[in-house]
Design a protein around this motif. Structure first.
Motif, PDB file in Angstrom:
ATOM      1  N   LEU A  64       0.829  -1.207   0.000  1.00 50.49           N
ATOM      2  CA  LEU A  64       0.000   0.000   0.000  1.00 50.49           C
ATOM      3  C   LEU A  64       0.867   1.263   0.000  1.00 50.49           C
ATOM      4  O   LEU A  64       0.655   2.180  -0.793  1.00 50.49           O
ATOM      5  CB  LEU A  64      -0.912  -0.032   1.234  1.00 50.49           C
ATOM      6  N   VAL A  65       1.879   1.278   0.886  1.00 47.46           N
ATOM      7  CA  VAL A  65       2.744   2.465   0.955  1.00 47.46           C
ATOM      8  C   VAL A  65       3.496   2.655  -0.363  1.00 47.46           C
ATOM      9  O   VAL A  65       3.643   3.772  -0.857  1.00 47.46           O
ATOM     10  CB  VAL A  65       3.735   2.355   2.136  1.00 47.46           C
ATOM     11  N   MET A  66       3.909   1.528  -0.973  1.00 44.14           N
ATOM     12  CA  MET A  66       4.664   1.639  -2.215  1.00 44.14           C
ATOM     13  C   MET A  66       3.774   1.959  -3.416  1.00 44.14           C
ATOM     14  O   MET A  66       4.277   2.251  -4.495  1.00 44.14           O
ATOM     15  CB  MET A  66       5.457   0.356  -2.471  1.00 44.14           C
ATOM     16  N   ALA A  67       2.444   1.917  -3.231  1.00 44.26           N
ATOM     17  CA  ALA A  67       1.536   2.277  -4.327  1.00 44.26           C
ATOM     18  C   ALA A  67       1.474   3.790  -4.511  1.00 44.26           C
ATOM     19  O   ALA A  67       0.918   4.275  -5.490  1.00 44.26           O
ATOM     20  CB  ALA A  67       0.142   1.724  -4.073  1.00 44.26           C
ATOM     21  N   ILE A  68       2.030   4.546  -3.549  1.00 44.23           N
ATOM     22  CA  ILE A  68       2.079   6.004  -3.688  1.00 44.23           C
ATOM     23  C   ILE A  68       3.538   6.382  -3.935  1.00 44.23           C
ATOM     24  O   ILE A  68       4.416   5.896  -3.235  1.00 44.23           O
ATOM     25  CB  ILE A  68       1.594   6.699  -2.406  1.00 44.23           C
ATOM     26  N   PRO A  69       3.814   7.239  -4.946  1.00 45.57           N
ATOM     27  CA  PRO A  69       5.203   7.651  -5.151  1.00 45.57           C
ATOM     28  C   PRO A  69       5.776   8.234  -3.860  1.00 45.57           C
ATOM     29  O   PRO A  69       5.115   9.015  -3.169  1.00 45.57           O
ATOM     30  CB  PRO A  69       5.101   8.727  -6.231  1.00 45.57           C
TER      31      PRO A  69
ATOM     32  N   LEU B  59       8.021  10.461  -3.032  1.00 47.55           N
ATOM     33  CA  LEU B  59       8.107  11.913  -2.854  1.00 47.55           C
ATOM     34  C   LEU B  59       6.737  12.501  -2.523  1.00 47.55           C
ATOM     35  O   LEU B  59       6.611  13.361  -1.650  1.00 47.55           O
ATOM     36  CB  LEU B  59       8.674  12.565  -4.126  1.00 47.55           C
ATOM     37  N   ILE B  60       5.702  12.010  -3.216  1.00 46.04           N
ATOM     38  CA  ILE B  60       4.354  12.541  -2.998  1.00 46.04           C
ATOM     39  C   ILE B  60       3.896  12.251  -1.570  1.00 46.04           C
ATOM     40  O   ILE B  60       3.389  13.134  -0.871  1.00 46.04           O
ATOM     41  CB  ILE B  60       3.351  11.903  -4.001  1.00 46.04           C
ATOM     42  N   LEU B  61       4.132  11.012  -1.106  1.00 47.41           N
ATOM     43  CA  LEU B  61       3.727  10.656   0.255  1.00 47.41           C
ATOM     44  C   LEU B  61       4.499  11.491   1.281  1.00 47.41           C
ATOM     45  O   LEU B  61       3.929  11.962   2.267  1.00 47.41           O
ATOM     46  CB  LEU B  61       3.942   9.155   0.491  1.00 47.41           C
TER      47      LEU B  61
ATOM     48  N   LEU C  94       5.632  14.491   0.823  1.00 49.00           N
ATOM     49  CA  LEU C  94       5.072  15.844   0.805  1.00 49.00           C
ATOM     50  C   LEU C  94       3.775  15.900   1.599  1.00 49.00           C
ATOM     51  O   LEU C  94       3.525  16.856   2.346  1.00 49.00           O
ATOM     52  CB  LEU C  94       4.819  16.296  -0.641  1.00 49.00           C
ATOM     53  N   VAL C  95       2.926  14.859   1.449  1.00 48.71           N
ATOM     54  CA  VAL C  95       1.663  14.821   2.192  1.00 48.71           C
ATOM     55  C   VAL C  95       1.949  14.841   3.692  1.00 48.71           C
ATOM     56  O   VAL C  95       1.336  15.607   4.447  1.00 48.71           O
ATOM     57  CB  VAL C  95       0.845  13.569   1.802  1.00 48.71           C
TER      58      VAL C  95
ATOM     59  N   LEU D  38      -7.028  -0.889  -4.276  1.00 54.39           N
ATOM     60  CA  LEU D  38      -5.770  -0.272  -3.869  1.00 54.39           C
ATOM     61  C   LEU D  38      -5.932   1.246  -3.783  1.00 54.39           C
ATOM     62  O   LEU D  38      -5.474   1.890  -2.845  1.00 54.39           O
ATOM     63  CB  LEU D  38      -4.680  -0.639  -4.876  1.00 54.39           C
TER      64      LEU D  38
ATOM     65  N   LEU E 233      -5.104   6.088   3.349  1.00 58.75           N
ATOM     66  CA  LEU E 233      -3.767   6.389   3.853  1.00 58.75           C
ATOM     67  C   LEU E 233      -3.471   7.883   3.750  1.00 58.75           C
ATOM     68  O   LEU E 233      -2.939   8.493   4.687  1.00 58.75           O
ATOM     69  CB  LEU E 233      -2.732   5.579   3.068  1.00 58.75           C
TER      70      LEU E 233
ATOM     71  N   VAL F 110      -3.219  19.669  -0.575  1.00 56.41           N
ATOM     72  CA  VAL F 110      -2.216  18.604  -0.576  1.00 56.41           C
ATOM     73  C   VAL F 110      -2.889  17.238  -0.712  1.00 56.41           C
ATOM     74  O   VAL F 110      -2.446  16.389  -1.485  1.00 56.41           O
ATOM     75  CB  VAL F 110      -1.371  18.661   0.721  1.00 56.41           C
TER      76      VAL F 110
ATOM     77  N   TYR G 278      -0.575   7.207 -10.845  1.00 57.75           N
ATOM     78  CA  TYR G 278       0.482   6.209 -10.637  1.00 57.75           C
ATOM     79  C   TYR G 278      -0.098   4.794 -10.641  1.00 57.75           C
ATOM     80  O   TYR G 278       0.371   3.902 -11.348  1.00 57.75           O
ATOM     81  CB  TYR G 278       1.150   6.520  -9.294  1.00 57.75           C
TER      82      TYR G 278
END
Lengths: 270, 318
Positions: free
Chosen positions: A108-113, A115-117, A119-120, B18, B25, B285, B296
């Motif tokens: 799940l964490v790796m499904a978001i780029p 850098l973007i995560l 920044l969030v 997902l 998340l 954000v 993505y």
């Protein structure tokens, strides 16, 4: 043992960068935030790399900036490795729902780029050195987790692990005395790549103004400080940017050499 | 129902699941962490009354779960809320910026994809000889270079010294396509360089993998010429891995685009996101994070669907 030329150059540059970082206050001719001249003075015998956007000695600031970059990248790499490998080994040894829960969370964490995560997260958290190390370390731990879990799953079915289980050793013993020593070489090869990623990650965050805050600066932050000069043909921003590139390439050369000597296993570079 | 359709449907369902998990998340990341939005906007000197008012205005006094669902449902309907700093609709602000970002990424992809596949093939054709080695060396270097180093190097030499392209990539709707392309010349060049290395390396590995199969050797032993072997035997089997490589790297463009937009002051999503992270404008954000994550995940989904659809073993079920 013969070291190939590329790796030797990499080793020399990498160790000089680390020595520079450790002895920064002794080497730097001026203070980190000390204004010593005019704005963007050209290179001279007094200021080897010239001065920066508010007249600080660029060489001194580069040396102190390198210390910040290398210190934070090293700390984040260590955090990433300790968290990632301990959780990865645990998932592989225990298996079952623990493995499922950890692996799906990492997916799940790796499904978001990354850098973007980052920044969030940084949009709500106070930006401090400790926070940067934690954000970078924990986000990157996902990649170390995948690698160490994959390695440990292979080792876990070896006869010597089976033997240890049969003589009644506990999980802690299995993880630290059986799996860890045998998983070390692929992990060490990955260490260099993760360090490069941390250097680039920190530099990017600072360049975007979300990393190290002024008056302190790392190399990425120095690119940001001096970028306005570029359109006037003043290349001060290129110097810290080039330093990041040289550090990354040097470590990469060493890591490639270690990787080719130890194992065929690789984790992601992204 | 054919197994192909089942597999594709499963993969799409998984992608949606997902995306849903990612939205949780992103929401949780900004809502449940100890930092308080109201406190960070008003600063340390805020009175407790002012904080309470602010929290009520922003709906922060409601439970997090109900706020998540109302955020999610309005986001699905295209309403991303209002920006805290400007009070404007986020959706309308994002619309044109998303278009600009996609415009930039599209042209980078149009140049990078064929070039990477061509250079990857070249490296395979001359495996172990100097073109292959040169390509590997350039790849190693460009993987280690930060985007802003390539960016400012180009600005310094190509824009400032030579004056061929503008150093700031400003585009607005009234410009013609030619003018726009000239304006984004340098950012596109940086993005191409950033993606090219990864794409080339992975294409090379994917094709080499296919070329080592037993059926390629059979084709060689049959006496087919090199062209026919690549076209009839290697290419159909290499489509899936190559498409996979391309999609994974287009996903990589998403991160590159954030930095490149800041370097060239380009009016896109990345610049918008970074600006609002430093202003701590959480709704913006969240919205940008969700869109970046959706693109993505979408690209990864397409990569998987294409590799399922082009797999000859699945197309002809036993």
């Amino acid at each position: 043992m013969r070291i190939p030329t590329g790796a030797l150059i990499g080793l020399i540059f990498t160790s000089s960068f680390f020595l520079m970082a450790i002895f920064a206050p002794l080497i730097a001719p001026y203070g980190m935030a000390e204004v010593v001249g005019g704005v963007w003075e050209p290179m001279s015998s007094k200021h080897w790399l010239g001065t920066d956007n508010i007249g600080r000695d660029l060489l001194s600031r580069m040396i102190f900036g390198g210390q910040v970059t290398i210190f934070i990248a090293t700390a984040a790499t260590i955090l990433s490795f300790v968290t990632g490998s301990v959780l990865g080994f645990t998932a592989a040894v225990i298996g079952g729902w623990v493995d499922q829960a950890l692996s799906r969370f990492v997916d799940l964490v790796m499904a978001i780029p990354t850098l973007i995560l980052a920044l969030v997260i940084l949009s709500v958290m106070p930006i401090s050195i400790l926070m940067l190390i934690m954000v970078m370390g924990f986000l990157d731990a996902t990649r170390v987790f995948r690698l160490s879990r994959a390695v440990a799953v292979d080792i876990n079915v070896m006869d010597y692990v089976e033997a240890a289980k049969l003589r009644g050793e506990g999980r802690i013993w299995i993880i630290f005395r059986e799996i860890l020593p045998n998983a070390l070489s692929p992990l060490i090869a990955e260490l260099g790549l993760r360090f490069i990623f941390m250097v680039l990650f920190l530099s990017t965050l600072s360049f975007l103004g979300l990393g190290i805050q002024p008056p302190s600066a790392d190399w990425g932050g120095m690119v940001k400080e001096n970028k306005e000069g570029i359109v006037f043909g003043i290349g001060a921003a290129l110097i810290p940017a080039a330093a990041i590139a040289i550090l990354a390439i040097s470590v990469n050369l060493v890591a490639d050499w270690v990787l080719s000597r130890t194992t065929s296993l690789k984790g992601g570079r992204g | 129902m054919s197994p192909l359709i089942t597999l594709v449907a499963q993969r799409i369902a998984l992608g949606l699941l997902l995306l849903l998990a990612v939205s949780v998340l992103i929401f949780a990341g900004t809502e449940l962490l100890p930092g308080d939005v109201a406190a960070s906007i008003l600063g340390q000197s805020a009175t407790p009354e002012a904080l309470a008012n602010m929290r009520r205005d922003m709906g922060l006094d409601e439970p997090a779960v109900s706020r998540y669902f109302s955020w999610l449902f309005s986001a699905i309907q295209g309403d991303l809320g209002t920006a805290l700093t400007s009070g404007q609709e986020i959706s309308s602000q994002i619309a044109s910026r998303l278009g600009n970002t996609l415009f930039l990424a599209f042209w980078a992809a149009v140049i990078a994809v064929p070039l990477a596949v061509f250079l990857g093939l070249l490296a395979v054709r001359y495996e172990g000889r100097w073109p292959d080695k040169a390509i590997s060396a350039v790849t190693l270097a460009s993987i280690s270079l930060p985007e802003f180093f390539i960016g400012y190097l180009l600005i310094y030499f190509v824009a400032v010294k030579l004056g061929w392209f503008p150093s700031v990539a400003t585009i607005y709707p009234s410009m013609s396509l030619g003018e726009k392309l000239h304006a984004i010349g340098l950012p596109v060049a940086v993005l191409v360089m950033v993606v090219l290395a990864h794409m080339m390396r992975m294409t090379r590995a994917a094709i080499l993998n296919v070329m080592q199969s037993a059926y390629i050797e059979t084709a060689e032993l049959k006496g087919l010429n090199q062209f026919k072997i690549i076209w009839r035997h290697a290419f159909p089997n290499a489509i899936a891995p190559v498409v996979n490589v391309v999609m994974l790297n287009l996903a990589y463009l998403i991160v590159g685009v954030v930095v490149v937009e800041v370097i060239f002051v380009y009016p896109g999503m990345g610049q918008y996101l970074v600006d609002h992270v430093s202003k701590r404008d959480v709704p913006v954000v969240q919205a940008c994070g969700l869109i970046f994550a959706a693109v993505y995940i979408g690209l990864n989904l397409i990569a998987d669907v294409v590799s399922i659809a082009t797999n000859p073993r699945l197309r002809h079920p036993k």
